[in-house]
Design an enzyme around this catalytic site. Structure first.
Site, short mmCIF file in Angstrom:
data_model
loop_
_atom_site.label_atom_id
_atom_site.label_comp_id
_atom_site.label_asym_id
_atom_site.label_seq_id
_atom_site.Cartn_x
_atom_site.Cartn_y
_atom_site.Cartn_z
N TYR A 128 0.85 -1.19 0.00
CA TYR A 128 0.00 0.00 0.00
C TYR A 128 0.89 1.24 0.00
O TYR A 128 1.56 1.55 0.98
CB TYR A 128 -0.89 0.04 1.24
CG TYR A 128 -1.99 -1.01 1.28
CD1 TYR A 128 -2.27 -1.82 0.20
CD2 TYR A 128 -2.76 -1.17 2.43
CE1 TYR A 128 -3.28 -2.77 0.24
CE2 TYR A 128 -3.78 -2.12 2.49
CZ TYR A 128 -4.03 -2.91 1.40
OH TYR A 128 -5.03 -3.84 1.46
N GLY A 175 -18.99 0.78 -3.06
CA GLY A 175 -19.81 1.98 -3.07
C GLY A 175 -21.23 1.78 -3.52
O GLY A 175 -22.09 2.65 -3.31
#
Length: 323
Positions: free
Chosen positions: A61, A212
């Site tokens: 990340y 989402g």
């Protein structure tokens, strides 16, 4: 805010918060912007203050940025945090270029992670996925060696098949399975979740809002660089169909005085004592809503409505989670 309850990871495993904090969005992974570091650290601090001790990261990340950020946040608070680290993914210029799961690489990766995090031992260490390029017994066996060395406490796995899960657990007890799971993505219920239950492995479930979709407030159209543009779930007639399903979730949320996001998290939480919703956040403002979701309960009728509306296959189109 309410006190977060605890769950146990695996047989005789550690007790951790039933709500996990995903830290990925605090760094640039796919070439996007990096979140404000001061706010990200404050978010981790507030999560810890409210009993969320499970912090999830990956050594890839932000090319190590995420681990360094967490290291800053937990300095002086190591005992408050349970650190889960994924490894194995390789990126170049923000683009995925493959996996490296060789034993020598794992031994190399763990030392870099320990240094960036500023700790002596990683609480949960796991390959981000397994593609058959290296035998499962070699991957898990190498991590087991790190447990013996004291560099790792517990072993987890992520995004794998039922067969791989059983094989991994036969090499060394697996404490947690990290996997995408939501009302909209239920394909793992057929084989993978039963295998985890049989083996006593906790489920750390990310993507609770299905990228989402289940928030009920997606901003359309997506920006051109948004990865969701590449998946048919978010395109044309599929999207129209899927948003009608989400309308049912929105209506139930209104009747319960909650948000669709909260119901999506709560549904995952309700799947069992050993299920942890892993929610990505990079702002403190998101914490109260997500923590409050852990107090939501459903009537039998409400659960039946959700399970029938979002039965396996009810959401149309491909998604990142189906890889």
């Amino acid at each position: 805010m309410s006190e977060i309850t605890k769950i146990q990871l695996g047989h005789n495993g550690p007790m951790v918060s039933k709500l996990g904090l995903g830290c990925m969005r605090m760094s640039s992974v796919w070439g996007g912007p990096t979140a404000d570091e001061t706010e990200s650290i404050a978010t981790i601090h507030q999560a810890l203050d409210n009993g969320i001790n499970f912090l999830n990261t990956g050594d890839f990340y932000g090319a190590g940025h995420n681990e360094m950020l967490i290291g800053k946040a937990i300095k002086g608070r190591r005992d408050d945090a349970f650190i889960s680290v994924k490894f194995g993914a390789m990126f170049h210029n923000g683009q995925w270029i493959g996996l490296d799961l060789r034993p020598a690489s794992i031994k190399n990766f763990v030392n870099y992670s320990l240094t960036r995090l500023g700790i002596d031992t990683i609480d949960l260490y796991q390959p981000c996925r397994m593609d058959g390029s290296v035998p499962t017994e070699d991957i898990i066996g190498t991590i087991a060696g790190l447990v013996e060395e004291g560099k790792v406490r517990h072993i987890g796995v992520s995004e794998i098949t039922p067969e791989q899960l059983r094989e991994a657990n036969s090499v060394y007890p697996i404490s947690a399975l990290e996997i995408g799971y939501s009302l909209a993505d239920r394909q793992i219920e057929r084989e993978l979740l039963p295998a985890a239950k049989e083996l006593g492995i906790a489920v750390v479930a990310f993507a609770n809002t299905a990228e989402g979709l289940l928030t009920g407030d997606m901003q359309l159209p997506f920006p051109l660089e948004d990865y969701r543009n590449h998946f048919s779930r978010f395109q044309g007639d599929n999207l129209i169909h899927n948003l009608k399903k989400v309308d049912v979730l929105k209506e139930m949320a209104r009747s319960k005085g909650a948000t669709p996001t909260q119901l999506a998290i709560a549904w995952v939480k309700e799947q069992g004592e050993n299920f942890m919703p892993l929610v990505s956040m990079s702002r403190r403002s998101r914490l109260p809503e997500n923590i409050a979701a852990m107090d939501i309960v459903f009537t039998t009728e409400e659960m039946n409505i959700l399970n029938s509306t979002f039965a396996a296959g009810a959401i149309k189109g491909s998604t990142y989670l189906e890889r």
